[in-house]
Design a protein around this motif. Structure first.
Motif, short mmCIF file in Angstrom:
data_model
loop_
_atom_site.label_atom_id
_atom_site.label_comp_id
_atom_site.label_asym_id
_atom_site.label_seq_id
_atom_site.Cartn_x
_atom_site.Cartn_y
_atom_site.Cartn_z
N MET A 189 92.93 56.33 45.41
CA MET A 189 92.74 54.92 45.08
C MET A 189 93.14 54.02 46.25
SD MET A 189 94.23 54.95 41.19
CE MET A 189 94.43 53.18 41.18
N ARG A 190 94.29 54.30 46.85
CA ARG A 190 94.76 53.50 47.99
C ARG A 190 95.68 54.36 48.84
NH1 ARG A 190 98.91 49.75 48.54
NH2 ARG A 190 99.27 49.66 46.31
N PRO A 191 95.16 54.95 49.91
CA PRO A 191 95.96 55.90 50.72
C PRO A 191 97.21 55.27 51.31
CG PRO A 191 93.63 56.04 51.28
CD PRO A 191 93.78 54.85 50.39
N THR A 192 97.17 53.99 51.65
CA THR A 192 98.29 53.39 52.35
C THR A 192 99.51 53.17 51.48
OG1 THR A 192 97.22 51.25 51.92
CG2 THR A 192 96.87 52.21 54.08
N GLN A 193 99.40 53.34 50.16
CA GLN A 193 100.59 53.18 49.34
C GLN A 193 101.56 54.34 49.52
OE1 GLN A 193 100.04 53.34 45.01
NE2 GLN A 193 98.05 54.27 45.38
N LEU A 194 101.15 55.36 50.27
CA LEU A 194 102.06 56.44 50.61
C LEU A 194 103.28 55.92 51.36
CD1 LEU A 194 102.65 59.51 50.82
CD2 LEU A 194 101.31 59.53 52.92
#
Length: 867
Positions: free
Chosen positions: A393-398
């Motif tokens: 859904m949103r890779p950068t929320q890692l």
């Protein structure tokens, strides 16, 4: 990898039919080769390898751009590896790991570096531009306190923030079709707009800039990872016009539902906007912005702030309540699973969206589906699938602290806490001299040699041990990430978390049940509200008492990423020690090496042949950090304007970056808030050895309530409050000399607070720095007549304001560098003429300025790279 017993069986109290020591993983010995154990575990949990691979790919692409072409080649190579999996046991999981890593690099590249041609950022620059912007409100507008500081001159109006999906921009009479997200700030409360409304804004648009101070959070990077590249500011609520409102749009309906749930929960509970109502809204519904700032600080210091973020613990409490009701009604497991799945999904929709709540809802739904399908529940698979869903859904929320803490804490609860539990139980049995197998409670129970009272006691000890193990494991592992992200560690968080469990459970369950019950039986609203308010008030008092415990929380230096990675790897090594038959001495050696490396990395800096000064960008205020050659740290002023929590957002990160464990002296030039606003927070959160003021500070400070409170607090620390006046030299500064040039000890005739500013001259290595506070005409004339003012660096008096004697003062000082601490970007013609021919810096334009004297050489430059 954890053993199969650890994977499928949770910590539980031993019953009379348990085999002695059956739950102890040390008694389950797997003689297969280590690679076979690992590969079999990965095959049994097939989603773990892709989840780890995608995580690694996103991290790698953030560190170094890979490119789509290379990622496709790596993906193809992974396919060949999977095709050869019949010949090598680990080839299948390894191929999935590599393929997922390649996919992760592509997803991160698309979400972080690729922006459409019509994106709003192409119409914005670093300079604010006045425009009209139209779009749809995506998030419910949050009304927040205008200032996060404890010390303020006057209360500011609350501000409103929300996310807008822009579609039209009007600039200079030209209309542009745009797209993209923008964060909007309105400097007044906005009451007539909601999620899903179409609005038109009038204000200023600009790109989100890099940090102005060293060590501070890079909000441009944080917002970019959230898909936001620009910010929009409106001065008044009237600058926001609602053009259309669709009550049937799902965002509008969901926003209305959340507001109704909050109103029903607080009706009959609290009369208005009080800390208790904000706590209920934040703890039960995830509306974190509603929580009082002081109460939030108390939760942070007590190590229980995770209760304020709706997460798996909250979902677990809700599911536990549903299970209790189902057990009381005699409901079967499959019907209970359907009820629990409905409750968890509905709660995830009702609460404010975040990674922890979505992860918890996905895992709960998967577990319930497994029960409905009569399939075994594998925690690792559920965790991996939830991570894959969120990262796609949103890779950068890692890189979000909440995302990382959510997963790492849950993994520690599932896999690390059993090891902690069994280690603790073995220590307890040795302490009570019951480590002989024949004296184990289980064996005594089988032999009929234990009374029911002793059996009950053993179950109580096991249950308490399980709770303590969970708290210790979660807190110890989470402390690594807490120190990395927030530069703070809470000592008593593990025990405080356990103590608060019954209070939080009651608040959570009753807070959710009350709107439903009150809607069905209205006369129950007031009794439930009274009970909810009583327990909530008790919870607040308990948390505030925990926050006052000795050493409740302490600041840490900035933690390098390699320490976090090494610490987590060490925990993994200890967890899988028995499953992979790793010799204990290897774990001990790894732990010793880690402790030595951390000690060297985080030790206070050794004496160095240099003096550094950071003049921070704090608006129309002054805050200067001085690092002496003998490794001591001083502050010359600690203020800002407009006021905000300077210690948390600016001073604290810089002190952590410099590995500063204590502040040896804080010098306050005079009793104006823009020069001491951060002092209350510094005294609360850090060790300040002494506070130095002028003899006029106490008298001048009586004019404002904030300074009166500070003076009363300083009076309670007589050994730490010192007075300095003209002719004094500060002690304990090593080779550097710090001289007070102004003010005199006697009363000053003008009586203006600014004229009593402490003027400090710092000399080291043949170079001089002159810090002037807010002195004006009277003090400047006296200094010109009586003092040798020559210096190489001048911090301009009163934020660069010009008096009739400013030009003469600058000529007398004759500095090579002039530094102006201000929030105004423009420089007046009069000041420009005065500093002509000298190197001039302004914190409003250049950010924080670093002054360094090393081996007789002087360098002055911006401390942050502006991009």
């Amino acid at each position: 990898m954890p053993s199969s017993v650890t994977e499928t069986k949770p910590i539980r109290a031993a019953g009379p039919t348990d085999d002695p020591g059956f739950d102890d993983p040390r008694n389950v010995v797997d003689r297969r080769p280590r690679l076979v154990v690992v590969s079999d575990w990965l095959v049994a949990n097939p989603l773990v390898a892709p989840a780890l691979g995608m995580t690694a790919g996103i991290f790698f692409d953030a560190w170094h751009a890979v490119g789509v072409g290379i990622a496709c080649l790596v993906f193809a190579a992974a396919g060949l590896l999977v095709w050869r999996s019949t010949r090598w046991h680990l080839a299948g999981p390894l191929g999935l790991f590599i393929a997922a890593a390649a996919t992760g690099t592509v997803l991160h590249d698309l979400s972080f570096r690729r922006w459409p041609a019509r994106h709003l950022v192409r119409h914005a620059s670093d300079q604010a531009a006045t425009v009209r912007l139209s779009g749809t409100v995506l998030s419910s507008p949050l009304i927040q306190s205008g200032s996060s500081a404890k010390a303020v001159w006057y209360p500011e109006l609350p501000r409103t923030r929300f996310i807008l999906s822009a579609d039209t921009l009007v600039r200079g009479g030209r209309r542009h079709v745009v797209e993209g997200l923008v964060t909007v700030t309105v400097r007044e409360p906005l009451l007539d707009a909601g999620a899903g409304d179409r609005v038109e804004l009038f204000g200023t648009l600009r790109r989100i800039g890099p940090p102005a101070n060293p060590g501070s959070i890079d909000w441009s990077l944080v917002n970019r990872r959230n898909g936001v590249l620009v910010e929009f500011r409106c001065r008044r609520a009237a600058d926001v016009r609602v053009r259309a409102s669709n009550p049937w749009q799902w965002r509008t309906w969901l926003d209305w539902l959340r507001q109704r749930a909050r109103a029903a929960m607080l009706d009959g509970t609290y009369p208005g906007d009080v800390p208790g109502s904000g706590l209920l809204a934040g703890m039960v519904l995830g509306q974190r912005s509603a929580i009082d700032a002081d109460l939030n600080e108390a939760f942070v210091r007590s190590g229980t702030v995770h209760y304020l973020s709706v997460s798996g613990a909250h979902v677990g409490m809700l599911v536990g309540a549903v299970w209790a009701i189902g057990t009381f009604l005699g409901i079967g497991r499959r019907r209970f699973a359907a009820w629990a799945m409905t409750a968890a999904t509905g709660y995830a929709v009702l609460a404010e969206p975040s990674a922890p709540i979505i992860r918890a809802a996905i895992m709960t739904d998967l577990a319930c589906l497994a029960l409905l399908a009569r399939r075994p529940v594998r925690a690792a698979n559920c965790l991996a699938l939830s991570a894959l869903v969120l990262l796609v859904m949103r890779p950068t929320q890692l890189f979000n602290a909440g995302f990382q803490l959510s997963y790492v804490t849950l993994l520690s609860v599932i896999y690390v806490s059993p090891r902690v539990y069994y280690a603790g139980m073995r220590a307890y049995r040795r302490l009570t001299r019951r480590d002989d197998p024949l004296l184990a409670p289980e064996m005594q129970q089988r032999l009929g040699m234990r009374s029911p009272i002793w059996a009950w006691w053993d179950r109580a000890v096991r249950s308490l041990g399980g709770l303590v193990a969970v708290g210790l494991a979660a807190s110890a592992v989470g402390a690594l990430l807490s120190a990395y992200h927030f530069h703070q560690v809470q000592c008593w968080g593990w025990i405080n978390t356990i103590v608060l469990v019954p209070f939080v459970w009651f608040v959570m369950v009753v807070g959710l049940i009350k709107p439903v019950v009150a809607g069905i039986v209205p006369w129950l609203s007031d009794p439930l509200g009274w009970a909810l308010a009583t327990v909530t008030d008790a919870l607040i008092e308990l948390v505030e008492a925990m926050a006052r415990l000795p050493a409740a929380a302490f600041a840490t230096p900035a933690i390098p990423p390699w320490i976090v990675a090494s610490g987590l790897l060490l925990v993994v090594l200890w967890t899988v020690q028995d499953a992979l038959r790793i010799p204990p001495r290897c774990c001990r050696l790894a732990g010793l090496a880690f402790a030595v490396a951390v000690s060297f990395a985080l030790a206070p800096p050794s004496p160095r042949p240099s003096l550094t000064m950071h003049v921070l960008a704090v608006g129309n205020g002054t805050s200067t950090v001085i690092g002496l050659p003998n490794s001591k740290t001083l502050l010359y002023d600690a203020g800002c304007f407009p006021p905000y929590d300077l210690e948390r957002w600016t001073l604290g990160p810089l002190l952590s970056r410099e590995r500063c464990w204590r502040i040896d002296a804080t010098i306050i030039s005079h009793a104006n808030l823009d020069h001491y606003a951060a002092l209350p927070e510094l005294l609360d959160r850090r060790w300040v050895a002494r506070v130095i003021t002028t003899p006029h500070f106490e008298h001048a400070g009586q004019a404002h309530s904030t300074s009166r409170e500070l003076i009363a607090r300083l009076r309670g620390k007589p050994g730490r409050w010192q007075i300095a006046s003209r002719g004094d030299r500060l002690s304990g500064t090593g080779e550097a000399q710090l001289e007070v040039l102004w003010p005199p000890a006697e009363e000053i005739t003008p009586g203006d607070t600014n004229e009593t500013s402490l003027v400090l001259r710092i000399s080291y290595g043949g170079k001089r720095i002159l810090a002037c506070g807010d002195i004006e005409e009277y003090a400047i004339r006296r200094l010109l007549a009586t003092t040798d003012l020559r210096a190489d660096v001048l911090l301009l008096p009163h934020h660069g304001s010009v008096t009739p004697f400013t030009a003469a003062f600058v000529r007398a000082v004759d500095p090579q560098y002039c530094i102006r601490s201000t929030g105004r970007r423009e420089t007046s013609p009069a000041l420009a003429e005065i500093v002509a021919g000298r190197t001039y810096f302004s914190t409003a334009n250049d950010g924080a300025i670093e002054v360094r004297i090393e081996r007789g050489e002087l360098t002055v430059a911006p401390a942050c790279r502006q991009r």
